[in-house]
Design an enzyme around this catalytic site. Structure first.
Site, short mmCIF file in Angstrom:
data_model
loop_
_atom_site.label_atom_id
_atom_site.label_comp_id
_atom_site.label_asym_id
_atom_site.label_seq_id
_atom_site.Cartn_x
_atom_site.Cartn_y
_atom_site.Cartn_z
CG HIS A 1 -6.94 13.24 -8.55
ND1 HIS A 1 -7.12 12.17 -7.71
CD2 HIS A 1 -7.71 14.25 -8.05
CE1 HIS A 1 -7.98 12.49 -6.75
NE2 HIS A 1 -8.36 13.74 -6.93
CG ASP B 1 -3.81 9.03 -12.32
OD1 ASP B 1 -4.22 8.47 -11.29
OD2 ASP B 1 -4.57 9.59 -13.14
CD GLU C 1 -4.53 4.12 -1.69
OE1 GLU C 1 -4.82 4.47 -0.53
OE2 GLU C 1 -5.31 4.21 -2.64
CG ASP D 1 -1.91 1.14 1.19
OD1 ASP D 1 -2.95 0.98 0.53
OD2 ASP D 1 -1.64 2.18 1.82
CG ASN E 1 -4.40 11.49 -5.53
OD1 ASN E 1 -3.67 11.52 -6.51
ND2 ASN E 1 -5.03 10.38 -5.16
#
Length: 245
Positions: free
Chosen positions: A136, A140, A166, A123, A131
């Site tokens: 965002h 990404d 994630e 994780d 973010n």
């Protein structure tokens, strides 16, 4: 077309020669003579019959050959397109690693094959803040970079997948507990070393927590993933950016 004409002329010549051979062999035996109109007919008839018949035959054969070639090409293109679609259906569009369904299917296959190995539940730490602070698009890009790292560090039969958001997972094929832990630390260090920067030149620090679980042969994929998830929770509780097995 030139090939058809060449074959047709060849058949016409052979037909004419065969007609002459037959005429000169059998007509004298019957008391006749191959000359004059008889000779002309011996030559003209096979030509008049063979040329149109051969043209029609070779033309249809050429059309059939072209159709078969086109069909074979279409079949190959269809097979390639199906392979691409199948590959895309198994892949996460953002990171290029396996999606959750494909990863679980591969994990099930490993279990049925009786192999053992290390299962890592990964994780990204504080991903929401990435973010929120950088947008965002940066998030990404971070996920894509992590996917590239995980895939690059895997061996031939290892499995790498994105479980969602994630969260990632890695199955280390036939890995010992020692290799599982060593590989987990290698992944953690490689992710921390990712040089991800904003357009303004601000470096985005990335860290991951890893829950590791060693799977015995014939393991249950769902239970194994749940065990790795519990270890991931312990890693988060221990302060993140660490490995718990």
């Amino acid at each position: 077309m030139y090939r058809i004409l060449g074959k047709t002329l060849a058949i016409a010549v052979l037909s004419t020669l065969a007609s002459l051979l037959i005429s000169f062999a059998f007509v004298p035996m019957l008391g006749g003579k191959v000359a004059g109109a008889g000779l002309v007919m011996t030559i003209v008839c096979p030509i008049a019959i063979s040329i149109p018949a051969s043209l029609a035959h070779f033309y249809q054969a050429e059309k059939l050959r072209s159709a078969n070639l086109a069909l074979a090409q279409a079949r190959d293109e269809l097979a390639a397109a199906y392979a691409r679609l199948q590959h895309q259906a198994q892949r996460d569009a953002l990171t290029g690693v396996l999606n959750r369904a494909a990863f679980m299917a591969e994990l099930e296959a490993q279990s049925r094959a009786g192999v053992h190995g290390g299962l890592l539940f990964i994780d990204v730490d504080h991903f929401k803040s990435v973010n929120d602070r950088f947008g965002h698009a940066a998030g990404d890009e971070a996920l894509s970079a992590i996917g590239t790292v995980l895939a690059g560090l895997s061996r031939g039969n290892d499995i790498v997948g994105r479980l969602g958001g994630e969260e990632f997972a890695v199955f280390l094929h036939q890995a010992s507990p020692e290799r599982m832990l060593d590989h987990s630390q290698t992944i953690r260090e490689a992710v921390a070393a990712i040089d991800l920067q904003t357009p303004a030149g601000i470096r985005i620090a990335l860290g991951i927590s890893i829950g590791a679980f060693h799977c015995a042969p014939r393991f249950d994929p769902v239970e194994a993933l749940a065990a790795a998830d519990r270890n991931l929770y312990r890693a988060k509780s221990a302060g993140r950016n660490t490995v718990v097995a």
